[in-house]
Write a protein that holds these residues in place. Structure first.
Motif, short mmCIF file in Angstrom:
data_model
loop_
_atom_site.label_atom_id
_atom_site.label_comp_id
_atom_site.label_asym_id
_atom_site.label_seq_id
_atom_site.Cartn_x
_atom_site.Cartn_y
_atom_site.Cartn_z
N THR A 26 13.10 -28.85 -24.49
CA THR A 26 14.50 -27.25 -25.21
C THR A 26 14.10 -26.35 -24.08
O THR A 26 14.42 -25.48 -23.91
N PHE A 27 14.09 -26.90 -22.98
CA PHE A 27 13.88 -26.20 -21.54
C PHE A 27 15.18 -25.55 -21.05
O PHE A 27 15.96 -26.21 -21.69
N GLY A 28 15.18 -24.55 -20.42
CA GLY A 28 16.66 -23.58 -20.40
C GLY A 28 17.40 -23.16 -21.80
O GLY A 28 16.58 -22.92 -22.26
N ASN A 29 17.88 -22.00 -20.77
CA ASN A 29 18.86 -21.19 -22.08
C ASN A 29 20.21 -20.64 -20.96
O ASN A 29 19.52 -20.53 -19.76
N LYS A 43 21.15 -18.69 -26.24
CA LYS A 43 21.03 -19.50 -26.78
C LYS A 43 19.88 -20.24 -27.71
O LYS A 43 18.53 -18.30 -27.85
N PRO A 44 19.31 -19.73 -29.18
CA PRO A 44 18.50 -19.76 -30.25
C PRO A 44 16.90 -20.90 -29.46
O PRO A 44 17.52 -21.88 -29.28
N SER A 45 15.82 -19.94 -29.63
CA SER A 45 14.65 -20.72 -29.56
C SER A 45 14.47 -21.53 -29.91
O SER A 45 14.06 -22.04 -31.04
N GLY A 46 13.81 -22.84 -29.24
CA GLY A 46 14.06 -23.93 -29.40
C GLY A 46 14.16 -25.31 -30.41
O GLY A 46 13.50 -25.69 -30.74
N SER A 74 16.67 -16.84 -27.93
CA SER A 74 15.34 -17.73 -26.83
C SER A 74 14.72 -16.30 -26.13
O SER A 74 14.65 -15.24 -26.22
N SER A 75 13.46 -17.19 -25.94
CA SER A 75 12.06 -16.59 -25.71
C SER A 75 12.30 -15.86 -23.69
O SER A 75 11.24 -15.17 -23.86
N ASP A 76 13.47 -16.10 -23.59
CA ASP A 76 13.69 -15.77 -22.24
C ASP A 76 15.00 -14.46 -21.89
O ASP A 76 14.91 -14.20 -21.25
N HIS A 95 19.44 -20.27 -17.08
CA HIS A 95 18.29 -20.75 -16.69
C HIS A 95 17.44 -21.81 -16.64
O HIS A 95 17.91 -22.87 -18.29
N HIS A 97 14.79 -25.52 -15.46
CA HIS A 97 13.73 -26.27 -14.67
C HIS A 97 14.10 -27.45 -13.82
O HIS A 97 13.75 -27.80 -13.96
N HIS A 169 8.26 -20.55 -11.37
CA HIS A 169 8.26 -20.82 -12.33
C HIS A 169 9.79 -21.82 -12.23
O HIS A 169 9.85 -22.83 -12.53
#
Ligand SMILES: O=C(CO)[C@@H](O)[C@@H](O)COP(=O)(O)O
Length: 234
Positions: A26-29, A43-46, A74-76, A95, A97, A169
């Protein structure tokens, strides 16, 4: 843009990062903004990408107030919001990775403009941010990540260098639209992979004439160009 249309475009940008192999798990957003209303969709988190639906995309105001709260954003989110407030020209932020861009971010090495592929999308090196202070990490990590990106872009046109590598990061990328940002994220990973391989093949690389790099960038994004998939409209 109607909120439903924005949510659909943002979902599509999130799914494009999966199709392009830029994210795992679920990386990125990805997010987008409707500048007329100041509404950001993210994007919703997770949530696993293969289960994501348009109505799960979270809408917030530019100052972060939840417009609909069915899902956790998203946490970001705060990083995206800092970029939207600092760069009024942009309409979307992504975002990831993605492997090679993250290699440069972890090595604290800017992605150098080693070829015309890079120059077609990024005017100059893709910069790396500073590390955040212990206080920033403790008190305002996500927003400070956005501040560090804004700092490293400086007075350059954010649409001329639509990406930055967050130290240790990964990349944050942007564009005029979610589709544009998704393309920039894909090209960033491609030029990072090319640069890494060229640097391995020949550590002391010859410089490229600035005139060649500038010609390629301006040919695609000249002063009157329309950015994005269609490229220059001159
Ligand atoms: O950057 C990171 C983690 O380092 C985030 O992209 C990743 O955890 C995804 O978080 P969200 O699902 O967007 O909250």
């Amino acid at each position: 843009m109607l909120l439903d249309a924005l949510k659909s475009a943002v979902l599509e940008a999130n799914l494009a990062t999966v199709r392009s192999g830029l994210v795992t798990a679920t990386f990125g957003n990805a997010s987008g903004i409707d500048r007329d209303s100041g509404t950001v969709a993210i994007k919703p988190s997770g949530v696993p990408y293969n289960e994501m639906t348009p109505d799960q995309i979270v809408a917030v105001s530019l100052d972060g107030a939840l417009i609909d709260n069915r899902m956790k954003p998203s946490s970001d989110l705060d990083t995206h919001l800092v970029l939207y407030r600092a760069f009024p020209e942009i309409g979307a932020v992504i975002h990831t990775h993605s492997t090679y861009a993250t290699i440069f971010a972890q090595a604290l090495v800017p992605i150098p403009p080693l070829g015309t592929t890079h120059a077609d999308y990024f005017r100059g090196a893709v910069p790396v941010t500073r590390h955040l202070s212990e206080e920033e990490i403790r008190d305002r990590y996500v927003a400070a990540t956005g501040d560090a990106i804004v700092e490293v872009i400086g007075d350059r046109d954010p649409l001329e260098v639509p990406a930055a590598l967050v130290a240790s990061h990964g990349p944050f990328v942007w564009g005029r639209t979610p589709q544009d940002a998704a393309l920039n994220a894909l090209i960033l990973e491609e030029v990072a992979r090319m640069a890494w391989s060229s640097m391995m093949l020949r550590p002391a690389l010859p410089a490229i004439p600035d005139a060649l790099l500038d010609r390629h960038f301006l040919r695609k994004h000249g002063a009157h160009a329309t950015y994005g998939q269609t490229g220059a409209t001159r």
